[in-house]
Design an enzyme around this catalytic site. Structure first.
Site, PDB file in Angstrom:
ATOM      1  N   HIS A   1      11.526   5.992  -4.182  1.00  0.00           N
ATOM      2  CA  HIS A   1      12.657   5.985  -3.261  1.00  0.00           C
ATOM      3  C   HIS A   1      13.555   7.205  -3.412  1.00  0.00           C
ATOM      4  O   HIS A   1      14.417   7.443  -2.564  1.00  0.00           O
ATOM      5  CB  HIS A   1      13.441   4.671  -3.421  1.00  0.00           C
ATOM      6  CG  HIS A   1      12.777   3.515  -2.726  1.00  0.00           C
ATOM      7  ND1 HIS A   1      13.439   2.596  -1.971  1.00  0.00           N
ATOM      8  CD2 HIS A   1      11.470   3.158  -2.655  1.00  0.00           C
ATOM      9  CE1 HIS A   1      12.593   1.710  -1.473  1.00  0.00           C
ATOM     10  NE2 HIS A   1      11.391   2.032  -1.886  1.00  0.00           N
TER      11      HIS A   1
ATOM     12  N   SER B   1       8.457   8.015   0.850  1.00  0.00           N
ATOM     13  CA  SER B   1       6.999   8.021   0.888  1.00  0.00           C
ATOM     14  C   SER B   1       6.491   9.359   1.405  1.00  0.00           C
ATOM     15  O   SER B   1       7.097   9.972   2.276  1.00  0.00           O
ATOM     16  CB  SER B   1       6.508   6.916   1.830  1.00  0.00           C
ATOM     17  OG  SER B   1       6.815   5.661   1.290  1.00  0.00           O
TER      18      SER B   1
END
Lengths: 187, 278, 429
Positions: free
Chosen positions: C216, C220
């Site tokens: 995070h 991604s």
């Protein structure tokens, strides 16, 4: 909607339709998923219940021939002590001659025994699970000549009924049957 | 689209290789020529046991196998699954004695078995079993079908990856019991005290041919040929290995149907939610 | 951690808690509004699937532990008691047994996805490294779990694997005795394996949280490998888009999982593990569980006539030791991958040469797995040695060279541009 409707209206309605359909799908999927999840939890809870081999050991046979009148023995049944008392005539008479109104948990002696001389009951105090005294010769038998629970002072009579103290109910009677005059199967 | 293609290609490749990988293990595990595949009633996703065959198989087991083989994981109470009622099970149990005690004198004693007891073993320990059987310990039969199979229920696996490729445990048992040959092939030197069996790994088995025609008299009047007895006892042994099979397959169909519906709904919902992204 | 939340609530209780412990804004930022590339394909499902399988394994494992007895005398029969007498015991055990295989399938696909799309490259190096440690912890957990039923494969698998440590010079034998708590695999071994098998999954949970934390930080990766440039254009909020996509993926996985549990529960297992452990009889052919087969093949590749060994290593170590080192190195070398790959382009989509070698590497791993399950005889030994050489050559030689020499295809300007492009092919490039 009619053909003369404004250009914007049908699209708006279609959007609302679309929205409703999506919401319906969303909530029905959630409902199905939640039902499945709830059912899936059951095996993980049920595994804690007694297993088949534990349930199969749920009966015990006892030879009564060696218990003299006035004596008691304790046998284990489902991991719990079961009191078997060969009662004397006086004890039987005493158990029968009780005013039902005086009992916290009224129950006739006849309803608690199959053969009057044999009292068979689970020896676990109905208050908080201690083992009452009264099985051995020297034990204190309480104010009513039966059993006395030392933990919180419950007194049981010669029929195993609660007479005085905090216990709410009589000592429970397990299911049992006489195989013949000298042997009994509990459970 | 391309993603899905790649994904399925990758899945296929992994599946095939995985199958080959595991297939290799399986063949190494059993060895020897493949016994014939029978059409067992418990095969397939709707498979169930044939109660009559189970009872006949039990009869073969208790009259023939049980004199040498133990069945430690089976309790008499389990026999209710064969279609016997409670009283019949009690009567069967009462034919056997199990050790109990100590009694009030401190001695162990024998008493008739109850449904809660496990099947008594024919030998007190492995040493006695070995001495009584020419040095070879007859294996416990409680899990024999799983232990001799490539996967307890490999019918599905066979049809998935290698049609007819893997012997089931029951196929092996049936093959073994019918695979005795009076004469070993000329080029095979059979050690003394061993018997030639087509499907036993290495062919030289210490167990004498246990079944012969009409060796048991079936209670239901079925003709007790060797093949029939081998079939029935293989069914019975499969049940002892996998007593949960019927419950498992029954529940499995419900679970799969439920998951199909739920997954289809989730897919529809996914399409709807993503409709405005693409 | 990046990702902001404009979380607001009308509930007094929520606000009271939020003021003291900002869990609500945290969850809102990380699970609800969390900006996620809009172009993720289904290979990005496997991370969340792995997480869910981990939870399934822990829940089924804890329930099994309520009935299991880690003693030589009782381990095998207590497992069979679970199968026969405990309510739904067969279901829970088969879920746990097949769940292990599902876990490795999902994680292996997750890893190959990372390799294909270059998800290990800056700034996600630590994310990748934590992932390798998760794999190691999983392997240790799975190995010890396989010992617990105390079947023949349990016992002999434990014997063979613990004996690997005897290859260590000087202290090897003492280490093996330490692992065993005796002179053979026995009850002390079983008990400590049970204790550690119970502990390690929670270590994995901790590592997973670190893995997610690192994820995070920089969000991604995505199939183009291009960074997020404009949050509005390139990303969509995690909820509802990826929550529904992940849950749909879970439905598909559960279908496959359930098929094995109910209809082919021993598919991944070995028949010999239904024979109680016997210290006097070795099974004809000892094989580990399928997910260890590639590593097992690398271990066995090191024989005295293996060229790599006889040319380079023979002078200072035994073939046994070399095999053991190679097996561990085959995983540990992955830790170096972010630095071995010199290419600045992440996704294999724009790296034609790397793409080819990636697929060759996948095939190589599958061949290793196949060889690992076969008896070490004849040409299989040679195939194993060639595949082992290729495995290390791919990671240590090919990847660095390709990274330097390869000319990548032009990258799209942004994630949004690539998404538009795929729908309007005439506008592409």
């Amino acid at each position: 909607m009619s053909d003369t409707a404004h250009a914007g209206q049908p699209t708006q309605n279609a959007e609302i339709d679309e929205q409703t359909r999506r919401d319906f799908l969303l909530w029905s999927t959630i409902a199905v998923g939640a039902a499945g999840a709830a059912l899936a939890v059951w095996p993980f809870i049920d595994q804690m219940n007694p297993a088949a081999d534990t349930l199969a050991l749920a009966s015990t046979e006892v030879d009564l021939s060696k218990i003299d009148v006035g004596q008691s023995i304790t046998v284990m049944w489902r991991g719990k002590p079961v009191f078997i008392r060969h009662r004397t005539e006086e004890e039987i008479a005493e158990a029968r001659d009780v005013d039902m109104a005086a009992l916290p948990d009224p129950e006739k002696d006849a309803a608690r025994v199959q053969q009057p001389e044999w009292l068979i009951m689970v020896g676990v105090c109905t208050h908080l699970g201690c083992i009452p005294l009264g099985q051995k010769e020297g034990d204190t038998k309480g104010d009513f000549g039966g059993w006395f629970c030392p933990c919180h002072g419950s007194h049981y009579d010669t029929s195993g009924r609660i007479r005085k103290g905090p216990a709410p109910t009589n000592l429970p009677i397990p299911g049992y049957s006489f195989l013949d005059d000298n042997s009994v199967r509990i459970g | 689209m391309k993603t899905i293609k790649t994904l399925s290609a990758a899945a296929l490749a992994i599946g095939v290789m995985g199958g080959v990988m595991i297939g290799g293990n399986a063949q190494a595990a059993v060895g020897g020529p493949k016994p014939p595949s029978l059409d067992w009633s418990f095969n397939g996703i709707f498979g169930t046991y044939d109660r009559a065959a189970l009872q006949r198989g039990f009869q073969v087991f208790k009259t023939v196998c049980a004199s040498c083989h133990s069945m430690n994981l089976m309790a008499f109470r389990n026999l209710e699954a064969l279609g016997y009622n409670e009283d019949e099970v009690k009567a069967i149990a009462a034919e056997y004695e199990v050790q109990a005690g100590p009694n009030d004198d401190g001695d162990m004693f024998m008493r008739p078995a109850t449904p809660a007891d496990h099947w008594p073993a024919p030998f007190a320990n492995d040493k006695i079993a070995a001495i009584s059987n020419g040095g070879a310990i007859p294996p416990d039969l409680s899990l024999i079908n799983k232990a001799r199979a490539s996967g307890g229920d490999s019918a599905i696996r066979a049809s998935l990856l290698q049609p007819g490729g893997f012997p089931l445990g029951a196929d092996y048992i049936h093959g073994l019991l019918t695979g005795y040959k009076e004469e070993a092939p000329a080029d095979f030197s059979l050690p003394a005290g061993k018997y030639y069996n087509e499907y036993y790994p290495g062919h030289a088995i210490a167990m004498a041919p246990p079944l012969y025609p009409d060796g048991v008299e079936y209670a239901d009047g079925t003709q007790a040929s060797v093949d029939q007895q081998a079939h029935d006892v293989a069914v019975f042994l499969n049940w002892v290995s996998e007593p949960e099979l019927e419950q498992r397959k029954n529940l499995g169909i419900k679970v799969m149907l439920f998951l199909l519906v739920l997954t289809a709904m989730l897919y529809a919902l996914k399409r709807k939610i993503w409709a405005n992204v693409h | 951690m990046s990702g902001s939340s404009n979380f607001q609530s009308n509930s007094k209780i929520v606000n009271w808690i939020e003021y003291r412990l900002p869990v609500f804004s945290f969850m809102d930022a990380q699970l609800n509004q969390y900006p996620t590339p809009k172009n993720l394909n289904y290979f990005w499902n496997f991370g969340s699937l792995a997480g869910i399988v981990l939870v399934i394994m822990i829940v089924s494992g804890i329930t099994l532990a309520m009935h299991y007895a880690p003693t030589e005398a009782e381990a095998f029969t207590s497992v069979e008691r679970i199968m026969r007498d405990v309510n739904f015991g067969w279901l829970i055990r088969y879920i746990h047994v097949n769940g292990a295989s599902m876990f490795f399938i999902v994680v292996f696909i997750h890893m190959f996805r990372g390799l294909y799309y270059g998800s290990y490259k800056a700034p996600r190096e630590i994310l990748w490294i934590i992932g390798v440690f998760i794999l190691l912890a999983m392997m240790a957990t799975a190995f010890m779990g396989y010992v617990l039923p105390w079947g023949q494969m349990s016992f002999w698998g434990a014997t063979v694997i613990t004996n690997l440590f005897s290859a260590i010079p000087l202290v090897g034998e003492s280490i093996v005795q330490l692992l065993w708590g005796g002179f053979v695999v026995g009850e002390p071994t079983l008990k400590r394996f049970f204790a550690l098998h119970y502990l390690l999954p929670f270590v994995i949970v901790g590592l997973v949280f670190m893995h997610l934390w690192a994820l995070h930080m920089h969000h991604s990766n995505n199939p183009t490998g291009v960074d997020i440039k404009d949050e509005k254009q390139d990303t969509i909020p995690f909820h509802p888009y990826y929550t529904i996509k992940d849950i749909y993926g879970l439905g598909v996985l559960l279908l496959i999982f359930a098929f094995f549990v109910f209809f082919a529960p021993n598919y991944f297992g070995h028949p010999d593990n239904y024979i109680q452990a016997n210290a006097l009889v070795t099974p004809a052919h000892i094989v580990p569980e399928w997910y260890f087969l590639p590593f097992y093949a690398i271990l066995r590749a090191f024989t005295n006539d293996y060229v790599i060994y006889s040319w380079f290593l023979q002078w200072f170590m035994s073939a046994k030791l070399a095999g053991v080192i190679a097996m561990f190195a085959s995983i540990l070398v992955l830790l170096l991958l972010p630095w071995l790959d010199r290419s600045r382009v992440r996704s294999a989509k724009y790296r034609p040469v790397y793409k080819l070698f990636f697929w060759l590497f996948v095939i190589d791993c599958l061949i290793l797995g196949w060889v690992g399950g076969q008896p070490a005889e004849g040409t299989l030994v040679l195939i194993g040695q060639i595949s082992t050489t290729w495995y290390f050559a791919h990671l240590l030689v090919f990847i660095p060279i390709i990274g330097i020499l390869e000319r990548p295809k032009p990258l799209p300007d942004s994630i949004a541009a690539s998404v538009m492009g795929s729908h309007a092919p005439q506008a592409a490039e």
